[in-house]
Design a protein around this motif. Structure first.
Motif, PDB file in Angstrom:
ATOM      1  N   PHE A  28      22.441 -51.302 -70.866  1.00 25.39           N
ATOM      2  CA  PHE A  28      21.409 -50.452 -71.450  1.00 25.39           C
ATOM      3  C   PHE A  28      20.930 -51.018 -72.788  1.00 25.39           C
ATOM      4  O   PHE A  28      19.758 -50.865 -73.158  1.00 25.39           O
ATOM      5  CB  PHE A  28      21.937 -49.029 -71.631  1.00 25.39           C
ATOM      6  CG  PHE A  28      20.883 -48.019 -72.007  1.00 25.39           C
ATOM      7  CD1 PHE A  28      19.922 -47.627 -71.091  1.00 25.39           C
ATOM      8  CD2 PHE A  28      20.858 -47.458 -73.275  1.00 25.39           C
ATOM      9  CE1 PHE A  28      18.952 -46.694 -71.425  1.00 25.39           C
ATOM     10  CE2 PHE A  28      19.892 -46.523 -73.625  1.00 25.39           C
ATOM     11  CZ  PHE A  28      18.930 -46.147 -72.696  1.00 25.39           C
ATOM     12  N   LYS A  31      17.882 -53.034 -72.820  1.00 30.04           N
ATOM     13  CA  LYS A  31      16.639 -52.266 -72.854  1.00 30.04           C
ATOM     14  C   LYS A  31      16.420 -51.646 -74.227  1.00 30.04           C
ATOM     15  O   LYS A  31      15.290 -51.585 -74.709  1.00 30.04           O
ATOM     16  CB  LYS A  31      16.687 -51.131 -71.807  1.00 30.04           C
ATOM     17  CG  LYS A  31      16.760 -51.576 -70.367  1.00 30.04           C
ATOM     18  CD  LYS A  31      17.168 -50.443 -69.437  1.00 30.04           C
ATOM     19  CE  LYS A  31      16.236 -49.249 -69.503  1.00 30.04           C
ATOM     20  NZ  LYS A  31      14.922 -49.511 -68.907  1.00 30.04           N
ATOM     21  N   ARG A  32      17.524 -51.185 -74.816  1.00 29.38           N
ATOM     22  CA  ARG A  32      17.456 -50.504 -76.118  1.00 29.38           C
ATOM     23  C   ARG A  32      18.509 -51.102 -77.060  1.00 29.38           C
ATOM     24  O   ARG A  32      19.579 -50.527 -77.249  1.00 29.38           O
ATOM     25  CB  ARG A  32      17.681 -49.004 -75.935  1.00 29.38           C
ATOM     26  CG  ARG A  32      16.543 -48.260 -75.252  1.00 29.38           C
ATOM     27  CD  ARG A  32      15.275 -48.240 -76.107  1.00 29.38           C
ATOM     28  NE  ARG A  32      15.505 -47.683 -77.429  1.00 29.38           N
ATOM     29  CZ  ARG A  32      15.310 -46.393 -77.748  1.00 29.38           C
ATOM     30  NH1 ARG A  32      14.876 -45.543 -76.835  1.00 29.38           N
ATOM     31  NH2 ARG A  32      15.530 -45.980 -78.988  1.00 29.38           N
ATOM     32  N   VAL A  89      11.067 -37.778 -61.493  1.00 29.89           N
ATOM     33  CA  VAL A  89      12.375 -38.429 -61.487  1.00 29.89           C
ATOM     34  C   VAL A  89      13.431 -37.499 -60.897  1.00 29.89           C
ATOM     35  O   VAL A  89      14.258 -37.911 -60.072  1.00 29.89           O
ATOM     36  CB  VAL A  89      12.774 -38.858 -62.910  1.00 29.89           C
ATOM     37  CG1 VAL A  89      14.203 -39.402 -62.933  1.00 29.89           C
ATOM     38  CG2 VAL A  89      11.803 -39.895 -63.449  1.00 29.89           C
ATOM     39  N   ALA A 281      17.043 -40.451 -71.163  1.00 29.08           N
ATOM     40  CA  ALA A 281      16.657 -41.769 -70.650  1.00 29.08           C
ATOM     41  C   ALA A 281      17.868 -42.518 -70.110  1.00 29.08           C
ATOM     42  O   ALA A 281      17.813 -43.136 -69.036  1.00 29.08           O
ATOM     43  CB  ALA A 281      15.976 -42.577 -71.746  1.00 29.08           C
ATOM     44  N   PHE A 282      18.982 -42.483 -70.850  1.00 33.50           N
ATOM     45  CA  PHE A 282      20.191 -43.150 -70.367  1.00 33.50           C
ATOM     46  C   PHE A 282      20.699 -42.484 -69.097  1.00 33.50           C
ATOM     47  O   PHE A 282      21.100 -43.158 -68.138  1.00 33.50           O
ATOM     48  CB  PHE A 282      21.289 -43.128 -71.439  1.00 33.50           C
ATOM     49  CG  PHE A 282      22.587 -43.719 -70.959  1.00 33.50           C
ATOM     50  CD1 PHE A 282      22.759 -45.087 -70.916  1.00 33.50           C
ATOM     51  CD2 PHE A 282      23.630 -42.897 -70.533  1.00 33.50           C
ATOM     52  CE1 PHE A 282      23.954 -45.648 -70.454  1.00 33.50           C
ATOM     53  CE2 PHE A 282      24.822 -43.435 -70.067  1.00 33.50           C
ATOM     54  CZ  PHE A 282      24.986 -44.820 -70.031  1.00 33.50           C
ATOM     55  N   GLN A 284      19.148 -40.701 -66.676  1.00 35.39           N
ATOM     56  CA  GLN A 284      18.382 -40.970 -65.463  1.00 35.39           C
ATOM     57  C   GLN A 284      18.511 -42.430 -65.043  1.00 35.39           C
ATOM     58  O   GLN A 284      18.488 -42.751 -63.849  1.00 35.39           O
ATOM     59  CB  GLN A 284      16.911 -40.585 -65.647  1.00 35.39           C
ATOM     60  CG  GLN A 284      16.131 -41.463 -66.597  1.00 35.39           C
ATOM     61  CD  GLN A 284      14.689 -41.005 -66.739  1.00 35.39           C
ATOM     62  OE1 GLN A 284      14.419 -39.887 -67.221  1.00 35.39           O
ATOM     63  NE2 GLN A 284      13.739 -41.836 -66.344  1.00 35.39           N
ATOM     64  N   TRP A 285      18.661 -43.320 -66.013  1.00 35.94           N
ATOM     65  CA  TRP A 285      18.816 -44.744 -65.722  1.00 35.94           C
ATOM     66  C   TRP A 285      20.143 -45.011 -65.010  1.00 35.94           C
ATOM     67  O   TRP A 285      20.187 -45.672 -63.972  1.00 35.94           O
ATOM     68  CB  TRP A 285      18.727 -45.530 -67.020  1.00 35.94           C
ATOM     69  CG  TRP A 285      18.985 -47.002 -66.900  1.00 35.94           C
ATOM     70  CD1 TRP A 285      18.115 -47.967 -66.484  1.00 35.94           C
ATOM     71  CD2 TRP A 285      20.204 -47.677 -67.238  1.00 35.94           C
ATOM     72  NE1 TRP A 285      18.721 -49.202 -66.525  1.00 35.94           N
ATOM     73  CE2 TRP A 285      20.008 -49.053 -66.989  1.00 35.94           C
ATOM     74  CE3 TRP A 285      21.444 -47.243 -67.732  1.00 35.94           C
ATOM     75  CZ2 TRP A 285      21.007 -50.004 -67.207  1.00 35.94           C
ATOM     76  CZ3 TRP A 285      22.436 -48.187 -67.946  1.00 35.94           C
ATOM     77  CH2 TRP A 285      22.208 -49.542 -67.689  1.00 35.94           C
ATOM     78  N   VAL A 286      21.251 -44.455 -65.530  1.00 38.67           N
ATOM     79  CA  VAL A 286      22.559 -44.737 -64.951  1.00 38.67           C
ATOM     80  C   VAL A 286      22.756 -43.993 -63.631  1.00 38.67           C
ATOM     81  O   VAL A 286      23.565 -44.402 -62.785  1.00 38.67           O
ATOM     82  CB  VAL A 286      23.683 -44.407 -65.964  1.00 38.67           C
ATOM     83  CG1 VAL A 286      23.935 -42.901 -66.055  1.00 38.67           C
ATOM     84  CG2 VAL A 286      24.965 -45.149 -65.620  1.00 38.67           C
ATOM     85  N   GLY A 288      20.254 -43.583 -61.463  1.00 41.63           N
ATOM     86  CA  GLY A 288      19.228 -44.077 -60.558  1.00 41.63           C
ATOM     87  C   GLY A 288      19.766 -45.030 -59.499  1.00 41.63           C
ATOM     88  O   GLY A 288      20.832 -45.636 -59.647  1.00 41.63           O
ATOM     89  N   HIS A 290      18.974 -48.075 -58.386  1.00 44.97           N
ATOM     90  CA  HIS A 290      19.207 -49.497 -58.640  1.00 44.97           C
ATOM     91  C   HIS A 290      20.522 -49.723 -59.369  1.00 44.97           C
ATOM     92  O   HIS A 290      21.352 -50.543 -58.942  1.00 44.97           O
ATOM     93  CB  HIS A 290      18.055 -50.096 -59.447  1.00 44.97           C
ATOM     94  CG  HIS A 290      18.302 -51.516 -59.854  1.00 44.97           C
ATOM     95  ND1 HIS A 290      18.372 -52.555 -58.938  1.00 44.97           N
ATOM     96  CD2 HIS A 290      18.548 -52.072 -61.081  1.00 44.97           C
ATOM     97  CE1 HIS A 290      18.625 -53.685 -59.582  1.00 44.97           C
ATOM     98  NE2 HIS A 290      18.741 -53.408 -60.872  1.00 44.97           N
ATOM     99  N   ILE A 291      20.757 -49.015 -60.468  1.00 46.40           N
ATOM    100  CA  ILE A 291      21.988 -49.187 -61.230  1.00 46.40           C
ATOM    101  C   ILE A 291      23.192 -48.727 -60.416  1.00 46.40           C
ATOM    102  O   ILE A 291      24.251 -49.370 -60.418  1.00 46.40           O
ATOM    103  CB  ILE A 291      21.910 -48.438 -62.578  1.00 46.40           C
ATOM    104  CG1 ILE A 291      20.831 -49.061 -63.461  1.00 46.40           C
ATOM    105  CG2 ILE A 291      23.259 -48.439 -63.284  1.00 46.40           C
ATOM    106  CD1 ILE A 291      21.056 -50.522 -63.794  1.00 46.40           C
TER     107      ILE A 291
END
Length: 385
Positions: A28, A31-32, A89, A281-282, A284-286, A288, A290-291
Motif C-alpha cells: 500500500f 500507492k501512498r 465498490v 481506501a485501504f 476496500q483495496w485489501v 478487493g 486483485h489483492i
C-alpha cells in the motif's frame, strides 16, 4: 517520500490474520508513501470475546468478528462503510462475497466492515490416513470409537457445533427472541453430539480449532476433525509435520453440507480515527479481488473474495481447500448479531458444555439455553441473570 501519517490497526495473532496485513502495508505504501500502518495482534480467544468498542478507542483499523455487529451499532464506535467507500465498490464486493460473508457485516441498513477472510466449520482430515473425506455423522462416531477423531469443544466452539448440526438437519436456530431452537430437533442434535463427545478424548473440551488442528497434524493415530473452522495454513506443505486436507462437513441431515456456522473476519474503521477516508481506501483495496487473489493469499491469508476462491493458483498450495469446502461456505448459517448476543454466546457455550459433560440434563440445559437467549434481547433481563 517519508511517511507522515501513521495509522494503527488491530488484528488477531494467527499467521492468517496477521501476516497478510503486514505484507499489505508495504504494498500500500507504493500507492501512498506518506502512510504507515502499524498492526498489533491479539489471541484467538481475545478476538472472539474482546469488546470492539474498547479497541476502537485506540485504533484506526479493526479486524472484527461479525457477531459483535449489534453491539458495535449500539456503541456507535465504527464508521459505516457507506460513508467512506463508494456505493459501486460496495456493490461489487457484495456480489463477489463467499457465501454470506459480506452480508454478515450489514446491520440496520449499514455496512460495518468489508470481508477479508471467509471461514465456516468444515471437515479436516489426514489424507495419509483417510483416502476420502467422511460423509456421514455415523461414520465420524465409528472413527471416534477407534480413537481417530479430535473435536474442538472449548467455548464458543461447542455452541458452534450445535448451531452447525441444527442447520444441517434443516432446523436452523432462530435469530429472534422466543425462537432459539425447536425442541425435538435440538434433542436429535444433542444425542448426535453426545455420541461423539463420549467417544473422543476429554481434552477436546479444552481445545479451540488451532489446538485441535495442531494435534491432528502431529498425532501418530488421529485422522479426522469433523467440525472445525477452516485454517488454510494446515493445508500448506511444511506448515506442520503432516499436511491436513479440508472438505465439506460430514452430514447429519439429508440435504448435503448446509448449515455450517459462519466465521471469518472483516476490516472496519474506528469512529475515532482522524483519517476515515484513508482508512476506507485501504480497506476496500485489501478486500478487493486483485489483492485478495495475489498478495493476500500469497502472504498466509485466507481470502474472503470469490475471485481468490475461484483461482486455481490460489487453491493449488492448499490442496484445493477452497474448492473442496465451497459448498459448505456458500450454504453456511449466519449467527444472531443483536446487541446482547455475545453475552449469550459466552454463557450459552458454558451451558452446552455442562450438558455434554453430564452436569445438566438435556431438558434442563435446553430450557436454560432458551431462557438465556431470550434474555439477551432484553437489557433488564440480562442484568438480572
Amino acid at each position: 517520500m517519508q511517511a507522515n501519517i501513521t495509522l494503527r490497526g488491530m488484528t488477531w495473532s494467527d499467521p492468517r490474520g496477521y501476516d497478510p496485513l503486514v505484507a499489505a502495508v508495504t504494498a500500500f505504501q507504493k500507492k501512498r508513501p506518506d502512510v504507515s500502518i502499524q498492526w498489533d495482534k491479539r489471541s484467538l480467544q481475545e478476538f472472539e470475546s474482546t469488546p470492539v468498542q474498547d479497541l476502537a478507542a485506540n485504533y484506526d483499523l479493526l479486524v472484527i468478528d461479525h457477531p459483535h455487529v449489534g453491539t458495535i451499532v449500539k456503541q456507535n464506535c465504527l464508521i459505516p462503510m457507506g460513508d467512506i467507500v463508494e456505493d459501486d465498490v460496495l456493490l461489487d464486493l457484495a456480489s463477489q462475497s463467499v457465501g454470506r460473508s459480506f452480508e454478515s457485516y450489514h446491520y440496520q441498513g449499514h455496512q460495518w466492515a468489508l470481508p477479508l477472510d471467509a471461514a465456516a466449520q468444515v471437515q479436516a482430515y489426514r489424507p495419509d490416513r483417510l483416502d476420502t473425506p467422511v460423509r456421514s455423522w455415523t461414520d465420524v462416531v465409528t472413527l471416534a470409537e477407534d480413537g481417530k477423531v479430535i473435536w474442538p469443544l472449548r467455548p464458543p466452539h461447542v455452541l458452534m457445533a450445535f448451531f452447525t448440526l441444527m442447520g444441517n438437519i434443516g432446523a436452523p436456530c432462530g435469530v429472534q427472541s422466543g425462537n432459539f431452537a425447536e425442541t425435538r430437533s435440538a434433542h436429535q442434535v444433542l444425542n448426535a453430539m453426545q455420541a461423539l463427545y463420549d467417544a473422543v478424548d476429554p481434552t477436546c473440551s479444552l481445545m479451540d480449532p488451532i489446538a485441535a488442528l495442531d494435534a491432528l497434524a502431529d498425532s501418530p493415530k488421529l485422522a479426522l476433525s469433523p467440525l472445525t473452522y477452516l485454517y488454510k495454513g494446515y493445508a500448506n506443505i511444511g506448515y506442520r509435520p503432516n499436511r491436513i486436507a479440508f472438505s465439506d462437513i460430514p452430514v447429519l441431515g439429508k440435504s448435503g453440507p448446509l448449515g455450517s456456522a459462519l466465521g471469518g473476519t472483516g476490516i472496519a474503521v474506528s469512529a475515532n480515527t482522524a483519517h476515515p477516508k484513508l482508512c476506507g481506501a485501504f480497506s476496500q483495496w485489501v478486500a478487493g479481488g486483485h489483492i485478495q487473489s495475489t498478495l493476500y493469499a500469497q502472504s498466509n491469508g485466507q481470502p474472503g473474495h470469490a475471485a481468490a476462491w475461484n483461482d486455481a493458483s490460489v487453491n493449488e498450495p492448499v490442496g484445493d481447500a477452497y474448492f473442496k469446502t465451497r459448498m459448505t461456505h456458500e450454504a453456511a448459517w449466519l449467527r444472531p448479531r443483536h446487541d446482547g448476543y455475545m453475552g449469550f454466546q459466552e454463557e450459552g457455550s458454558e451451558i452446552f458444555a455442562d450438558i455434554l459433560a453430564g452436569k445438566a440434563t438435556k431438558a434442563s440445559g435446553l430450557s436454560a439455553l432458551k431462557l438465556r437467549f431470550d434474555s439477551s434481547f432484553n437489557p433488564f433481563d440480562r442484568d438480572a441473570t
